[in-house]
Design an enzyme around this catalytic site. Structure first.
Site, mmCIF file in Angstrom:
data_model
loop_
_atom_site.group_PDB
_atom_site.id
_atom_site.type_symbol
_atom_site.label_atom_id
_atom_site.label_comp_id
_atom_site.label_asym_id
_atom_site.label_seq_id
_atom_site.Cartn_x
_atom_site.Cartn_y
_atom_site.Cartn_z
ATOM 1 N N SER A 1 0.803 -1.219 0.000
ATOM 2 C CA SER A 1 0.000 0.000 0.000
ATOM 3 C C SER A 1 0.838 1.273 0.000
ATOM 4 O O SER A 1 0.395 2.292 -0.510
ATOM 5 C CB SER A 1 -0.948 -0.009 1.200
ATOM 6 O OG SER A 1 -0.255 -0.288 2.397
ATOM 7 N N HIS B 1 -5.193 -3.386 -2.921
ATOM 8 C CA HIS B 1 -4.808 -2.454 -3.991
ATOM 9 C C HIS B 1 -4.689 -3.131 -5.356
ATOM 10 O O HIS B 1 -4.313 -2.484 -6.320
ATOM 11 C CB HIS B 1 -3.497 -1.755 -3.626
ATOM 12 C CG HIS B 1 -3.607 -0.991 -2.348
ATOM 13 N ND1 HIS B 1 -4.095 0.290 -2.280
ATOM 14 C CD2 HIS B 1 -3.339 -1.356 -1.066
ATOM 15 C CE1 HIS B 1 -4.106 0.692 -1.020
ATOM 16 N NE2 HIS B 1 -3.655 -0.285 -0.268
ATOM 17 N N LYS C 1 -11.501 0.634 -2.285
ATOM 18 C CA LYS C 1 -10.408 1.210 -3.078
ATOM 19 C C LYS C 1 -10.791 1.147 -4.561
ATOM 20 O O LYS C 1 -11.618 1.918 -4.997
ATOM 21 C CB LYS C 1 -9.115 0.515 -2.714
ATOM 22 C CG LYS C 1 -8.718 1.001 -1.315
ATOM 23 C CD LYS C 1 -7.678 0.232 -0.592
ATOM 24 C CE LYS C 1 -7.473 0.895 0.771
ATOM 25 N NZ LYS C 1 -6.910 0.002 1.763
#
Ligand SMILES: *Cc1c(COP(=O)(O)O)cnc(C)c1O
Length: 388
Positions: A177, A205, A236
């Site tokens: 991250s 991610h 995300k």
């Protein structure tokens, strides 16, 4: 002595480590609005630009009308509504797994999985740069806690070979991250297979971003069948909120019985699940978002390297610029703010000492001109740093 909080806070401020939330006056998108002023936003995790997508918003609004706002209870009481079930089935199909289970946040998913599967007599092996929620989950589980050097499959293999634990779980971020680089998952899968361990990947991610259908790191690296536990977040790349764990029927049944952060918490609003069903479908189909993102990443990297900045080995939308000292990172972040760019400085303990950085993130919501403007502003702002 005692609860002298003021002294501790003052010390934190002196170290340039005081953290403060900004009050945003508008939605998350290409721009961020703060105190009536518009900024180009280069720090969100909304990689595909879905957080403020009209169709996702409409799905949320329609579901709120139909299902109300609160789910009213935990999943195992009466909070598990049809949109939650539909989303779990869609996530399982999307990730090529037998089942998936929703959690209210990614933090809770990681805590829940590790404490449900591990205890005394077991061991967990974690990359030292793993996300805080993975580290905390490992510590909470009561298993023996081992960290290995970042992305070092040989170090991991040696630790696994020495372990005599009952259950051995290897845990890594798919995409890191704060660095943006990717874990060597096929080497990890091999180490796990040779040492009777399981592999868990937190793909917060990677989901939506990697692979031609946005299925994330496991598909991008061809290790989906060799990874027993996939954790993904919805807040995300998918632009909503919450998280899921995907895996075998037995894994999900075990989590339903034993994952306390699943059992003892209110189910996410059904409207969030309904909105995610739409954003998931868009993330699968809208390849243009990933293609646009790839072009922006390439443009940013080329421009930054040309100007001599230290980038990380990242091919993902996370493109941090390594600065070093906390004070310099903070100064650069505020100089950029004055020029209309919102980029947060990331400091220890989120990153190691002496590795403060500007965590630049790119999104399909950006345009090429935005990246060019950022590069030009950076060029002016780095001049304020002492050794520039
Ligand atoms: C953001 C993040 C989480 C936490 O997910 P939330 O849904 O925001 O709680 C977990 N792992 C990683 C790697 C993350 O980046």
């Amino acid at each position: 002595m005692g609860f002298d909080l003021a002294t501790d806070l003052a010390a934190r401020r002196r170290q340039h480590r005081l953290r403060q939330p900004l009050v945003m006056d508008g939605p998350c998108g290409r721009h961020a609005c703060l105190q009536g002023q518009q900024f180009l936003n280069f720090c969100s995790n909304d990689y595909l630009g879905l957080a403020n997508d009209p169709e996702v918003i409409a799905a949320f609004q329609n579901a709120a009308r139909e299902w109300g706002v609160g789910s009213g209870a935990s999943h195992l009481v009466c909070g598990h509504q049809r949109p939650h079930q539909d989303l779990e089935e869609a996530l399982a199909a999307h990730t090529g797994r037998q089942r998936a289970l929703l959690f209210s946040t990614g933090y809770m998913a990681n805590m829940g999985v590790m404490s449900a599967l591990l205890g005394k007599g077991d061991a967990v092996f974690e990359d030292r740069l793993n996300h805080a929620s993975l580290l905390d989950g490992g510590l909470l589980s009561g298993a023996r806690f081992r960290r290995f050097a970042h992305n070092d499959a040989d170090a991991l293999t040696r630790q696994l070979q020495r372990s005599e634990a009952r259950r051995k779980l290897v845990v890594a971020d798919g995409v890191f991250s704060m660095d943006g680089d990717e874990a060597p998952l096929s080497a990890y899968a091999e180490a796990c297979e040779a040492n009777d361990a399981w592999l868990m990947v937190d793909d917060a991610h990677g989901i939506g971003v990697l692979d031609d259908k946005g299925r994330g790191s496991l598909f991008a690296q061809g290790v989906n069948e060799r990874t027993q536990i996939l954790m993904g977040t919805l807040g995300k790349g998918l632009g909503t909120a919450g998280a899921f764990v995907a895996g075998s029927h037995e894994l999900i049944e075990t989590l339903i019985q034993f994952a306390r952060t699943f059992i003892y918490t209110t189910a996410m609003p059904a409207a969030v699940a309904a909105a995610t069903l739409v954003s998931l479908e868009k993330s699968r189909q809208d390849n243009w978002r990933r293609e646009k993102l790839a072009a922006l990443i390439a443009r940013f990297r080329a421009g930054a390297v040309e100007r001599g900045y230290t980038l990380m080995a990242s091919q993902t939308p996370i493109q941090p610029i390594l600065i070093g000292s906390d004070a310099d990172a903070m100064a650069l972040s505020s100089a950029l703010r004055e020029k209309g760019f919102l980029i947060t400085a990331i400091r220890p303990p989120t990153v190691p000492e002496g590795e403060a950085r500007l965590r630049v993130t790119l999104s399909a919501a950006h345009e090429q001109a935005d990246v060019d403007a950022l590069l030009a502003a950076l060029e002016q702002c780095v001049r304020i740093l002492p050794d520039a």
